[in-house]
Design an enzyme around this catalytic site. Structure first.
Site, PDB file in Angstrom:
ATOM      1  N   GLY A 101       0.810  -1.209   0.000  1.00 42.75           N
ATOM      2  CA  GLY A 101       0.000   0.000   0.000  1.00 42.75           C
ATOM      3  C   GLY A 101       0.845   1.260   0.000  1.00 42.75           C
ATOM      4  O   GLY A 101       0.370   2.355  -0.296  1.00 42.75           O
ATOM      5  N   ARG A 102       2.094   1.089   0.368  1.00 36.51           N
ATOM      6  CA  ARG A 102       2.989   2.254   0.389  1.00 36.51           C
ATOM      7  C   ARG A 102       4.416   1.837   0.088  1.00 36.51           C
ATOM      8  O   ARG A 102       5.348   2.618   0.247  1.00 36.51           O
ATOM      9  CB  ARG A 102       2.928   2.931   1.739  1.00 36.51           C
ATOM     10  CG  ARG A 102       3.163   1.965   2.894  1.00 36.51           C
ATOM     11  CD  ARG A 102       3.256   2.687   4.165  1.00 36.51           C
ATOM     12  NE  ARG A 102       3.170   1.765   5.294  1.00 36.51           N
ATOM     13  CZ  ARG A 102       3.391   2.137   6.528  1.00 36.51           C
ATOM     14  NH1 ARG A 102       3.711   3.374   6.792  1.00 36.51           N
ATOM     15  NH2 ARG A 102       3.310   1.272   7.505  1.00 36.51           N
ATOM     16  N   ASP A 260       0.102 -11.539   6.318  1.00 37.32           N
ATOM     17  CA  ASP A 260       0.739 -10.703   5.297  1.00 37.32           C
ATOM     18  C   ASP A 260       2.057 -10.136   5.821  1.00 37.32           C
ATOM     19  O   ASP A 260       2.806  -9.526   5.063  1.00 37.32           O
ATOM     20  CB  ASP A 260      -0.189  -9.571   4.847  1.00 37.32           C
ATOM     21  CG  ASP A 260      -0.730  -8.765   6.011  1.00 37.32           C
ATOM     22  OD1 ASP A 260      -1.383  -9.358   6.882  1.00 37.32           O
ATOM     23  OD2 ASP A 260      -0.502  -7.547   6.065  1.00 37.32           O
ATOM     24  N   ASP A 270       8.407  -6.376   8.265  1.00 38.20           N
ATOM     25  CA  ASP A 270       7.366  -5.393   8.612  1.00 38.20           C
ATOM     26  C   ASP A 270       7.392  -4.998  10.085  1.00 38.20           C
ATOM     27  O   ASP A 270       6.511  -5.354  10.867  1.00 38.20           O
ATOM     28  CB  ASP A 270       5.970  -5.897   8.206  1.00 38.20           C
ATOM     29  CG  ASP A 270       5.692  -5.603   6.738  1.00 38.20           C
ATOM     30  OD1 ASP A 270       6.643  -5.219   6.034  1.00 38.20           O
ATOM     31  OD2 ASP A 270       4.541  -5.754   6.301  1.00 38.20           O
TER      32      ASP A 270
HETATM   33  P1  AMP Z   1       1.004  -3.576   8.169  1.00 37.97           P
HETATM   34  O1  AMP Z   1       0.217  -4.564   8.992  1.00 37.97           O
HETATM   35  O2  AMP Z   1       1.469  -2.393   8.936  1.00 37.97           O
HETATM   36  O3  AMP Z   1       2.154  -4.250   7.496  1.00 37.97           O
HETATM   37  O4  AMP Z   1       0.048  -2.988   7.042  1.00 37.97           O
HETATM   38  C1  AMP Z   1      -1.070  -3.669   6.520  1.00 37.97           C
HETATM   39  C2  AMP Z   1      -1.428  -3.175   5.146  1.00 37.97           C
HETATM   40  O5  AMP Z   1      -1.753  -1.797   5.158  1.00 37.97           O
HETATM   41  C3  AMP Z   1      -0.314  -3.340   4.123  1.00 37.97           C
HETATM   42  O6  AMP Z   1      -0.888  -3.823   2.951  1.00 37.97           O
HETATM   43  C4  AMP Z   1       0.236  -1.943   3.974  1.00 37.97           C
HETATM   44  O7  AMP Z   1       0.776  -1.730   2.708  1.00 37.97           O
HETATM   45  C5  AMP Z   1      -0.987  -1.078   4.220  1.00 37.97           C
HETATM   46  N1  AMP Z   1      -0.636   0.232   4.780  1.00 37.97           N
HETATM   47  C6  AMP Z   1      -0.181   0.510   6.022  1.00 37.97           C
HETATM   48  N2  AMP Z   1       0.030   1.832   6.168  1.00 37.97           N
HETATM   49  C7  AMP Z   1      -0.301   2.412   5.001  1.00 37.97           C
HETATM   50  C8  AMP Z   1      -0.301   3.758   4.517  1.00 37.97           C
HETATM   51  N3  AMP Z   1       0.081   4.782   5.269  1.00 37.97           N
HETATM   52  N4  AMP Z   1      -0.694   3.958   3.242  1.00 37.97           N
HETATM   53  C9  AMP Z   1      -1.092   2.944   2.465  1.00 37.97           C
HETATM   54  N5  AMP Z   1      -1.119   1.670   2.858  1.00 37.97           N
HETATM   55  C10 AMP Z   1      -0.724   1.390   4.109  1.00 37.97           C
HETATM   56 MG    MG Z   2       2.596  -5.473   6.324  1.00 35.12          MG
END
Ligand code: AMP
Ligand code: MG
Length: 497
Positions: A101-102, A260, A270
């Site tokens: 997502g980023r 994920d 992550d």
């Molecule tokens: P995480 O559990 O922090 O690894 O994030 C879960 C999902 O949310 C992943 O697919 C990330 O890419 C997305 N994500 C987290 N923060 C952001 C953000 N600021 N902008 C876009 N996508 C995000």
């Molecule tokens: Mg993640």
């Protein structure tokens, strides 16, 4: 690290060679796109050890182009940027589509030390950004940068970090913060959730294509196996079991063990609201957003097993159910064996005795009941004087309020006597497995505040130096081994990053 030697043959940015095997997979696996430009980027941190992996000359960090490239403003020839799509179980609930997502994969830098994915984290929106802004804040980028290198130095498999590039562009979280981009380096960023995506969509041919890709790129020895996909599952189970054993042994809490965030290579990946155990608490929950304590410290081994079930489930189009189940049944033993062997070493035990598991449990109970500092305890245990009349005051001090310490110490002394353990030699062995320095939350927070409030990045540098040699006594660095000061008692980390 021998810097002079590592630098031999190192190249300039423009001379790096890139490929992108992931980008040759079918279009359903990703979206090609460019990073979103970031205004006036500047270098916050540069990690020469990660530069060595890709054969990049350290002096390149001093060029203005470096920050432009590693925030995504300028693309090098050979970059093939893309955002990967995946799915995953978040806090036990299946989410049919997640993805980078980023994060944007720039490609694989290939050099003498293999092929390394270069991924920009915080490089702007992608089709998988959902509600997010595609950005990462400086605070969380520093946390990932420090933690991944600290884990590596502790000998724990992890993604690495090449650099942090900052920008004054505001990013809104609970408060307004500033943007940063972390360059992550890893052999692969494929997750359990990458398989779950295609399996849940019933795109079974893609499950096979992804398995073939992972085997060809990262487990080539499995190509000749009778059932390569089954062997892949078994290897991932083994690696994950050993990884979690290492986490438990060092007191690392990941905080968001969603599928994920589970690496197909058994890497720690992550870094968000992670934490290193301070006052020992079985049920410690490092993520402030994890109300139910799903990812508490003592839950991690079971959660990893659960996550492996999700992976196995998504591989069922390729392997027999019974074989998958048998492979999953191997997890517990692999974990227990690895964990006990790591903990024996932490206790300074050179032989295996039937009573060791019980001694370990009682040791941890002693720690838990007093909330004694985990890292300090094991480091001090290395100085244990096993003479019958020794008082071991620095150790005892950690359990000032405990009535059980005396009996425990006597039991430990007898266990050492059983293998005729010699104090001096044992200390040397123990100091190589019980770190003196871990990334305590307040240490990261101090570096973050200096960076965010004063643009002083020196503390990131100093902390990094200390964490790169976690087992060594380091002159003048004693303060970095200290437990948290009063001001840090209210620090909380959450999913917001
Ligand atoms: P995480 O559990 O922090 O690894 O994030 C879960 C999902 O949310 C992943 O697919 C990330 O890419 C997305 N994500 C987290 N923060 C952001 C953000 N600021 N902008 C876009 N996508 C995000
Ligand atoms: Mg993640």
């Amino acid at each position: 690290m021998n810097t002079a030697r590592a630098e031999l043959g190192a190249v300039r940015l423009e001379e790096l060679r890139f490929d992108n095997h992931y980008g040759r997979l079918p279009p359903e696996f990703y979206t090609r796109l460019s990073p979103t430009p970031l205004p006036e980027p500047y270098l916050v941190a540069f990690n020469p050890a990660a530069a060595d992996l890709i054969g990049l000359a350290h002096t390149e960090a001093g060029r203005s182009e470096f920050a432009e490239i590693f925030c995504g403003n300028h693309l090098l020839p050979g970059f093939d940027p893309l955002a990967a799509v995946y799915a995953g179980h978040q806090f036990g609930v299946f989410v049919p589509q997640l993805g980078d997502g980023r994060a944007i994969l720039l490609g694989e830098a290939s050099g003498a030390r293999g092929r390394w994915d270069l991924q920009l984290k915080g490089a702007g929106m992608t089709p998988y950004s959902r509600m997010g802004d595609g950005r990462a804040v400086l605070r969380s980028s520093i946390r990932e940068y420090l933690a991944s290198e600290a884990m590596h130095a502790l000998g724990i498999p992890t993604t690495r970090a090449l650099a942090i590039v900052g920008s004054d562009q505001p990013v809104i979280r609970e408060s307004v913060e500033s943007a940063a981009v972390l360059t992550r380096v890893a052999p692969s960023h494929v997750r359990f959730g990458s398989f779950e995506l295609f399996s849940s969509r019933r795109q079974y041919e893609h499950v096979g294509t992804l398995a073939d890709h992972v085997i060809a790129q990262h487990y080539p020895h499995l190509r000749e196996a009778g059932q390569p996909c089954l062997e892949l599952l078994r290897e991932v189970i083994g690696r994950t079991a050993r990884l979690i054993a290492q986490w438990q042994a060092v007191g690392f809490c990941h905080g968001v063990m969603n599928t994920d965030n589970m690496s197909i290579l058994g890497l720690t990946i992550d870094y968000g609201p992670y934490g290193f155990m301070e006052g020992f608490d079985w049920g410690h929950v490092c993520n402030h957003s994890d109300d139910g304590g799903r990812y508490a410290y003592n839950m991690q081994p079971g959660i990893a097993h659960w996550n492996l079930y999700c992976l196995a489930q998504s591989l069922l189009p390729l392997i027999e159910m019974e074989a998958a189940q048998a492979a999953l049944d191997e997890y517990e033993q692999e974990f227990e064996q690895s964990y006990l062997s790591l903990m024996r070493a932490k206790l300074g035990l050179a032989t295996q005795q039937a009573e060791d598991a019980a001694l370990l449990q009682d040791t941890l109970k002693l720690l838990h009941d007093s909330r004694a500092d985990y890292t300090t305890f094991f480091r001090r245990l290395g100085n244990f004087n096993s003479a019958a009349d020794a008082n071991n005051a620095p150790l005892h001090e950690l359990f000032a309020q405990s009535a059980s310490y005396g009996a425990w110490a006597e039991r430990y002394r007898l266990r050492l006597a059983l293998e005729a353990s010699v104090d001096a030699g044992r200390k040397l062995r123990m100091d190589r497995v019980n770190p003196k320095y871990v990334l305590r939350n307040y240490l990261a927070e101090t570096a973050i505040r200096k960076a965010a409030d004063e643009r002083d990045y020196g503390e990131i540098e100093r902390l990094m130096q200390v964490l790169q040699r976690p087992y060594d006594e380091q002159a003048g660095m004693q303060a970095y081994a200290a437990t948290a000061p009063q001001w840090a008692s209210a620090l909380a980390v959450s999913c917001s990053s």
